[in-house]
Design an enzyme around this catalytic site. Structure first.
Site, PDB file in Angstrom:
ATOM      1  N   HIS A 141       0.809  -1.228   0.000  1.00  0.00           N
ATOM      2  CA  HIS A 141       0.000   0.000   0.000  1.00  0.00           C
ATOM      3  C   HIS A 141       0.842   1.277   0.000  1.00  0.00           C
ATOM      4  O   HIS A 141       0.309   2.367  -0.235  1.00  0.00           O
ATOM      5  CB  HIS A 141      -0.918   0.053   1.231  1.00  0.00           C
ATOM      6  CG  HIS A 141      -1.995  -0.989   1.251  1.00  0.00           C
ATOM      7  ND1 HIS A 141      -2.903  -1.129   0.220  1.00  0.00           N
ATOM      8  CD2 HIS A 141      -2.303  -1.944   2.166  1.00  0.00           C
ATOM      9  CE1 HIS A 141      -3.735  -2.136   0.514  1.00  0.00           C
ATOM     10  NE2 HIS A 141      -3.382  -2.640   1.686  1.00  0.00           N
ATOM     11  N   ASP A 178      -2.574 -10.370  -2.451  1.00  0.00           N
ATOM     12  CA  ASP A 178      -3.129  -9.870  -1.185  1.00  0.00           C
ATOM     13  C   ASP A 178      -4.575  -9.448  -1.466  1.00  0.00           C
ATOM     14  O   ASP A 178      -4.879  -8.921  -2.540  1.00  0.00           O
ATOM     15  CB  ASP A 178      -2.302  -8.680  -0.701  1.00  0.00           C
ATOM     16  CG  ASP A 178      -2.731  -8.193   0.677  1.00  0.00           C
ATOM     17  OD1 ASP A 178      -1.998  -8.444   1.649  1.00  0.00           O
ATOM     18  OD2 ASP A 178      -3.796  -7.533   0.765  1.00  0.00           O
TER      19      ASP A 178
END
Ligand SMILES: [Zn+2]
Length: 366
Positions: A141, A178
């Site tokens: 992220h 993910d």
């Protein structure tokens, strides 16, 4: 005889301190203090299971080196790197959006990115065929100028830039399974045709406004960013369909020279931060599919890098199955201890919605 698969881990990874929290929120207001969702627990239990089962002896242990600040700046702005360092040297704090820095986290984050770079060296120099890097904090992220979603430095992105510079690679595939969208990695490579980024994620999860199918890259990178948002409830069948029908054909066209996997095991059936239904066996199958792609195109060169996964009880079994697939060796953990609780769930059913979600991506990429 050498072992085929390298395993990268370091005690310091477990010492990155995210403090108190509940799931992803800090305590306060109506939130009672508890253990933060991104605690060391699930990661430490992976290492413990590898040791307790004896499977660690089937792997080549590799010690990670720390990335330098200069290497982190292949991806991140120096002002952001300095901010993380400053927080880490003082009392800690948030380096962006839900990106907690504890005291000393900067050095651990350098070691986390360095762990993936160490993995790249190990496969490029033929020390092992593939690597599982159990690094922490996670990375996918983290954007150029801010941390996000428990991620400080984008480990996989830094390692990809490193591989480009050191080995002159022209085609690197980054597969991010993910359950959350790999927004940071997408940002870094959005205009780069030398990096094919493919993200499989739960549609509308975190970040809620990212990961659309239509986001296909820009300028020279147009067509080299593939988002596969999957509906809540997708299990083994849906992930298998996506990997076999969308990811593998695209990868076969691209012909990667190296594969990096952002391996978050938070699409698991027991994860508290998502609503998917993948089982440990399903993760093993995903490992096999991506290993086969690596063997077809790049002598098996693959580095899997740990990202999320928030069920301390189940993530170790999911990760064990992935590492078994990479190594081609079965551990003594023959049965999934949680099988009785999941055998009645429709994880092997490919629903119409799941199939359509993947077919729409296939239509865009053709
Ligand atoms: Zn995640």
């Amino acid at each position: 005889m050498r072992n085929n698969t390298g395993f990268i881990c370091d005690e310091r990874y477990f010492w990155h301190d995210t403090g108190n929290g509940a799931l992803f929120l800090p305590p306060g207001g109506w939130i009672e203090a508890d253990e933060h969702g991104e605690s060391p627990k699930s990661k430490r239990r992976i290492k413990n299971l590898l040791e307790r089962s004896g499977f660690i002896d089937e792997l080549t242990g590799i010690r990670p080196r720390a990335a330098t600040q200069e290497e982190i700046e292949f991806v991140h702005r120096s002002s952001y790197v300095e901010k993380v360092k400053q927080l880490s040297d003082t009392l800690g704090g948030d380096a962006g959006e839900l990106a907690l820095v504890g005291r000393g986290s900067y050095e651990i984050a350098l070691l986390s990115a360095g762990g993936v770079m160490t993995g790249v060296d190990a496969v490029m120099e033929g020390e092992v065929d593939n690597v599982y890097a159990l690094t922490r904090p996670p990375g996918h992220h983290a954007e150029t100028e801010q941390g996000m979603g428990f991620c400080l430095f984008n480990n996989v992105a830094v390692a990809a830039r490193y591989a480009q510079k050191k080995y002159g690679l022209k085609r690197i595939l980054i597969l991010d399974w993910d359950v959350h969208h790999g927004n940071g990695t997408e940002n870094v490579f959005y205009d780069d045709p030398d990096i094919l980024f493919i993200s499989l994620h739960q549609d509308g999860n975190f970040p809620p406004d990212r990961g659309a199918r239509e986001d296909i890259g820009e300028d020279a990178g147009r067509g080299y960013n593939i988002n596969i948002p999957l509906p809540a409830g997708t299990g083994n069948a849906g992930y298998r369909y996506a990997l076999e029908k969308a990811v593998a054909p695209i990868a076969d066209q691209f012909k990667p020279e190296l594969i990096l996997v952002s391996a978050g095991q938070d699409a698991s059936v027991f994860d508290p931060l998502a609503q998917m239904m993948v089982t440990a066996q399903g993760f093993g199958e995903m490992g096999t599919i991506v290993k086969d792609i690596a063997e077809r195109h790049c002598k098996g060169r693959l580095v899997a890098c740990h990202e999320g996964g928030y069920s301390p009880a189940y993530v170790p079994f999911c990760t064990l199955r992935i590492i078994e697939a990479l190594s081609g060796v079965q551990s003594k953990v023959i049965e999934d201890p949680y099988y009785n609780a999941i055998k009645g769930l429709p994880t092997e059913v490919l629903t119409k919605e799941q199939k359509e979600a993947v077919d729409q991506v296939i239509a865009i990429t053709h």
